[in-house]
Design a protein around this motif. Sequence first.
Motif, PDB file in Angstrom:
ATOM      1  N   TYR A   1       0.448  -1.201  10.286  1.00  0.00           N
ATOM      2  CA  TYR A   1      -1.011  -1.020  10.191  1.00  0.00           C
ATOM      3  C   TYR A   1      -1.693  -2.355  10.475  1.00  0.00           C
ATOM      4  O   TYR A   1      -1.836  -3.185   9.568  1.00  0.00           O
ATOM      5  N   PRO A   2      -2.106  -2.593  11.709  1.00  0.00           N
ATOM      6  CA  PRO A   2      -2.751  -3.879  12.024  1.00  0.00           C
ATOM      7  C   PRO A   2      -4.160  -3.973  11.426  1.00  0.00           C
ATOM      8  O   PRO A   2      -4.698  -2.973  10.933  1.00  0.00           O
ATOM      9  N   VAL A   3      -4.765  -5.136  11.470  1.00  0.00           N
ATOM     10  CA  VAL A   3      -6.095  -5.328  10.862  1.00  0.00           C
ATOM     11  C   VAL A   3      -7.163  -4.434  11.491  1.00  0.00           C
ATOM     12  O   VAL A   3      -8.181  -4.162  10.873  1.00  0.00           O
ATOM     13  N   THR A   4      -6.899  -3.982  12.698  1.00  0.00           N
ATOM     14  CA  THR A   4      -7.885  -3.126  13.366  1.00  0.00           C
ATOM     15  C   THR A   4      -7.804  -1.680  12.888  1.00  0.00           C
ATOM     16  O   THR A   4      -8.641  -0.861  13.234  1.00  0.00           O
ATOM     17  N   ASP A   5      -6.785  -1.368  12.074  1.00  0.00           N
ATOM     18  CA  ASP A   5      -6.564   0.004  11.601  1.00  0.00           C
ATOM     19  C   ASP A   5      -7.320   0.192  10.280  1.00  0.00           C
ATOM     20  O   ASP A   5      -7.196  -0.635   9.376  1.00  0.00           O
ATOM     21  N   ILE A   6      -8.060   1.284  10.167  1.00  0.00           N
ATOM     22  CA  ILE A   6      -8.838   1.532   8.938  1.00  0.00           C
ATOM     23  C   ILE A   6      -7.913   1.636   7.720  1.00  0.00           C
ATOM     24  O   ILE A   6      -8.319   1.403   6.583  1.00  0.00           O
ATOM     25  N   ARG A   7      -6.633   1.964   7.955  1.00  0.00           N
ATOM     26  CA  ARG A   7      -5.690   2.112   6.831  1.00  0.00           C
ATOM     27  C   ARG A   7      -5.116   0.777   6.364  1.00  0.00           C
ATOM     28  O   ARG A   7      -4.378   0.727   5.385  1.00  0.00           O
ATOM     29  N   GLN A   8      -5.425  -0.299   7.097  1.00  0.00           N
ATOM     30  CA  GLN A   8      -4.914  -1.625   6.686  1.00  0.00           C
ATOM     31  C   GLN A   8      -5.451  -1.990   5.306  1.00  0.00           C
ATOM     32  O   GLN A   8      -6.549  -1.569   4.916  1.00  0.00           O
ATOM     33  N   GLY A   9      -4.679  -2.751   4.602  1.00  0.00           N
ATOM     34  CA  GLY A   9      -5.114  -3.216   3.283  1.00  0.00           C
ATOM     35  C   GLY A   9      -3.974  -3.941   2.603  1.00  0.00           C
ATOM     36  O   GLY A   9      -2.988  -4.297   3.258  1.00  0.00           O
ATOM     37  N   ILE A  10      -4.101  -4.143   1.307  1.00  0.00           N
ATOM     38  CA  ILE A  10      -3.033  -4.806   0.557  1.00  0.00           C
ATOM     39  C   ILE A  10      -1.834  -3.859   0.526  1.00  0.00           C
ATOM     40  O   ILE A  10      -1.978  -2.675   0.224  1.00  0.00           O
ATOM     41  N   VAL A  11      -0.689  -4.393   0.843  1.00  0.00           N
ATOM     42  CA  VAL A  11       0.517  -3.575   1.015  1.00  0.00           C
ATOM     43  C   VAL A  11       0.748  -2.641  -0.176  1.00  0.00           C
ATOM     44  O   VAL A  11       1.139  -1.486   0.005  1.00  0.00           O
ATOM     45  N   HIS A  12       0.456  -3.097  -1.383  1.00  0.00           N
ATOM     46  CA  HIS A  12       0.718  -2.268  -2.570  1.00  0.00           C
ATOM     47  C   HIS A  12      -0.363  -1.209  -2.796  1.00  0.00           C
ATOM     48  O   HIS A  12      -0.239  -0.362  -3.674  1.00  0.00           O
ATOM     49  N   ILE A  13      -1.412  -1.291  -2.035  1.00  0.00           N
ATOM     50  CA  ILE A  13      -2.429  -0.236  -2.102  1.00  0.00           C
ATOM     51  C   ILE A  13      -2.187   0.752  -0.963  1.00  0.00           C
ATOM     52  O   ILE A  13      -2.302   1.964  -1.138  1.00  0.00           O
ATOM     53  N   VAL A  14      -1.786   0.230   0.185  1.00  0.00           N
ATOM     54  CA  VAL A  14      -1.522   1.073   1.351  1.00  0.00           C
ATOM     55  C   VAL A  14      -0.329   2.005   1.100  1.00  0.00           C
ATOM     56  O   VAL A  14      -0.384   3.200   1.427  1.00  0.00           O
ATOM     57  N   GLY A  15       0.745   1.490   0.504  1.00  0.00           N
ATOM     58  CA  GLY A  15       1.965   2.283   0.289  1.00  0.00           C
ATOM     59  C   GLY A  15       1.683   3.594  -0.445  1.00  0.00           C
ATOM     60  O   GLY A  15       1.956   4.679   0.072  1.00  0.00           O
ATOM     61  N   PRO A  16       1.098   3.527  -1.657  1.00  0.00           N
ATOM     62  CA  PRO A  16       0.773   4.753  -2.383  1.00  0.00           C
ATOM     63  C   PRO A  16      -0.272   5.609  -1.662  1.00  0.00           C
ATOM     64  O   PRO A  16      -0.156   6.832  -1.614  1.00  0.00           O
ATOM     65  N   GLU A  17      -1.255   4.957  -1.077  1.00  0.00           N
ATOM     66  CA  GLU A  17      -2.347   5.670  -0.427  1.00  0.00           C
ATOM     67  C   GLU A  17      -1.841   6.549   0.718  1.00  0.00           C
ATOM     68  O   GLU A  17      -2.327   7.666   0.926  1.00  0.00           O
ATOM     69  N   GLN A  18      -0.853   6.037   1.451  1.00  0.00           N
ATOM     70  CA  GLN A  18      -0.331   6.772   2.608  1.00  0.00           C
ATOM     71  C   GLN A  18       0.822   7.701   2.230  1.00  0.00           C
ATOM     72  O   GLN A  18       1.407   8.355   3.087  1.00  0.00           O
ATOM     73  N   GLY A  19       1.168   7.723   0.946  1.00  0.00           N
ATOM     74  CA  GLY A  19       2.261   8.599   0.518  1.00  0.00           C
ATOM     75  C   GLY A  19       3.644   8.065   0.863  1.00  0.00           C
ATOM     76  O   GLY A  19       4.632   8.797   0.820  1.00  0.00           O
ATOM     77  N   TRP A  20       3.727   6.784   1.179  1.00  0.00           N
ATOM     78  CA  TRP A  20       5.055   6.179   1.384  1.00  0.00           C
ATOM     79  C   TRP A  20       5.781   6.071   0.051  1.00  0.00           C
ATOM     80  O   TRP A  20       6.986   6.190  -0.024  1.00  0.00           O
ATOM     81  N   THR A  21       5.026   5.770  -0.988  1.00  0.00           N
ATOM     82  CA  THR A  21       5.606   5.598  -2.322  1.00  0.00           C
ATOM     83  C   THR A  21       5.690   6.951  -3.012  1.00  0.00           C
ATOM     84  O   THR A  21       4.662   7.613  -3.178  1.00  0.00           O
ATOM     85  N   LEU A  22       6.893   7.353  -3.391  1.00  0.00           N
ATOM     86  CA  LEU A  22       7.079   8.643  -4.050  1.00  0.00           C
ATOM     87  C   LEU A  22       7.930   8.461  -5.302  1.00  0.00           C
ATOM     88  O   LEU A  22       8.719   7.508  -5.396  1.00  0.00           O
TER      89      LEU A  22
END
Lengths: 468, 201
Positions: free
Chosen positions: A101-122
């Motif tokens: 998720y590069p900086v130009t991607d709306i989903r970019q953010g702090i890795v520990h916020i992105v992981g749960p947000e995108q459902g990577w963390t289960l």
Amino acid sequence: MSPKTLYDKIWDAHVAHEADDGTCLLYIDRHLVHEVTSPQAFEGLRMAGRPVRAPEKTIAVPDHNVPTTPGREDPANMTEDSAIQVAALDKNAKEFGIHYYPVTDIRQGIVHIVGPEQGWTLPGMTVVCGDSHTATHGAFGALAHGIGTSEVEHVLATQTLIQKKSKNMKVEITGKLRPGVTAKDITLAVIGATGTAGGTGYVIEYCGEAIRDLSMEGRMTVCNMAIEGGARAGLIAPDEKTFEYVNGRPHAPKGAQWEAALNWWKTLYTDEGAHFDQVITLKGEEIEPVVTWGTSPEDVLPITATVPAPEDFEGGKVEAARRSIDYMGLTPGQKLSDIAIDTVFIGSCTNGRIEDLRAAAEIVKGKKIKDGMRAMVVPGSGLVRLQAEEEGLADVFKEAGFEWRLAGCSMCLAMNPDQLSEGERCASTSNRNFEGRQGYKGRTHLVSPAMAAAAAITGKLTDVRELM
Amino acid sequence: MDKFTKLTGIAAPMPLVNIDTDMIIPKVFLKTIKRSGLGVNLFDEMRYDREGNEIEDFVLNKPAYRNAEILVAGDNFGCGSSREHAPWAIKDFGIKCVISTSFADIFYNNCFKNGILPIVLPQEDVDKLMDDANRGANATVTVDLENQTITGPDGGEISFEVDAFRKHCLLNGLDDIGLTMEKSTSIDAFEETAAQARPWV
């Protein structure tokens, strides 16, 4: 079969190899990567001619270095060394074929916020990242912890970690929290009780009514700071709130796989009678809004207290407290609520989620920040930012005089341009008050988002209950 | 990885508790994509003033300790972030062994990956070694990993515990990834079973 803790169950489900001496290869389900602790690891792979073993389980996002002001996608707006690290991540992600998720991607953010947000963390997963606050993901009942760069390379190459099992600790927060008391106050109060080395050698399971009552955002805040208590990881057993949060996220299982996953996730709890090597119990109703006064996260006191004296401590802590009080420019006996604040920082992987921004906005609404105050809100991800804008929170902050920033780690560790200057005093929702953490000779008081908002309004550390 | 077998060197005392990774190597030095060259910035904010001049009374600036190879430190050394830049900086300075009553977990792991031996001892032993270290350059300490002993300048011997696997790796300078790759059939087998049991992962 003997009763197991939640940690035992997740551990047992991930041992790929066990040597006679108990040294295990623990299989890693998710590997999160950011730009600061990974370049040397990828370089190591390249030199050895090794591929990433499981690129589909590896997710990269730049967060530590990136500016939080507009125009940041242009490397010219970064310092040269930051731009090199971000460019290296960009190149490594593409070359090794990992999610990015590069900086130009709306989903970019702090890795520990992105992981749960995108459902990577289960739930039930093993999650690692070259960042100590990986503990955050424990809120889902995932075994999650930080690793060094050599271990990042090890996981990239083998999808495993060489580990020995930690001991089990239970931290129970009974009863209900009182108004104005939040997840941040719980996690700081626990560290205040155990000390920053109290959790060393343990994985903590947080439980009890006050923990159950927390939202997923709050639970992430609690687990996030398990590392500040010295623990390898913090865990909370998954429940209906967890499943509801996960359901429908982009990378969460769907259909029949969802049902299968749910069946397993519902077995992820500590069995009756399972053994804990240590148990700590705090009463939820006795926890007050807290602040830190020193330069260690264990230097925690209720906002109603006064700055301690070095003589109040024992052993090596006497000298450490003397050094802290001097560094922080405080006087023993001074009321914490009399400490004037120059800057307020709301954000970080500890408190950069939507609920945190809502809590702060609730206090700020219709008010102005103190004259001369520098105050900023840095959402934890582009999606948090978007949601906050949609909910009108961004306008609340901007009208009050806060700066409204783009997502990143920002002033939590001041690797980007967001820094304290010498002697500048900050009420911060981040996780570390170490010397120089937020800028050379900067002074940090750790607080909850609501307490940070209150400080921005009054210009001093403030008991948020007075503004409620 | 460099081997660690037996080391005789000067021990520097740093009795402060909770020395964190931001103290060991401030974040401004994390913006490197290399592992080397960080020794000059070890303990940067304690060691230099804002103009880059050495602060005289900082222990590693004192003539006696400039070549220290052992650090005797206060409780909970290395707490804070996972940055491996901390052990990289320590190693690059020339310190190969750190002794304390306790270490933060990630820092402790990171040391072994870089040929540094972290030793945990009871308070009284650390106090004794801190006294030895305070005697300066004339008081050298010998750390023998094979026999798990520390010998002070007066000949007094202290024994220490270390995980057998980690000891083996340090003594032989073994590379973890190479060792794990030898077990790749176990990893393959695990992946196959896990894919059946938890296909959503």
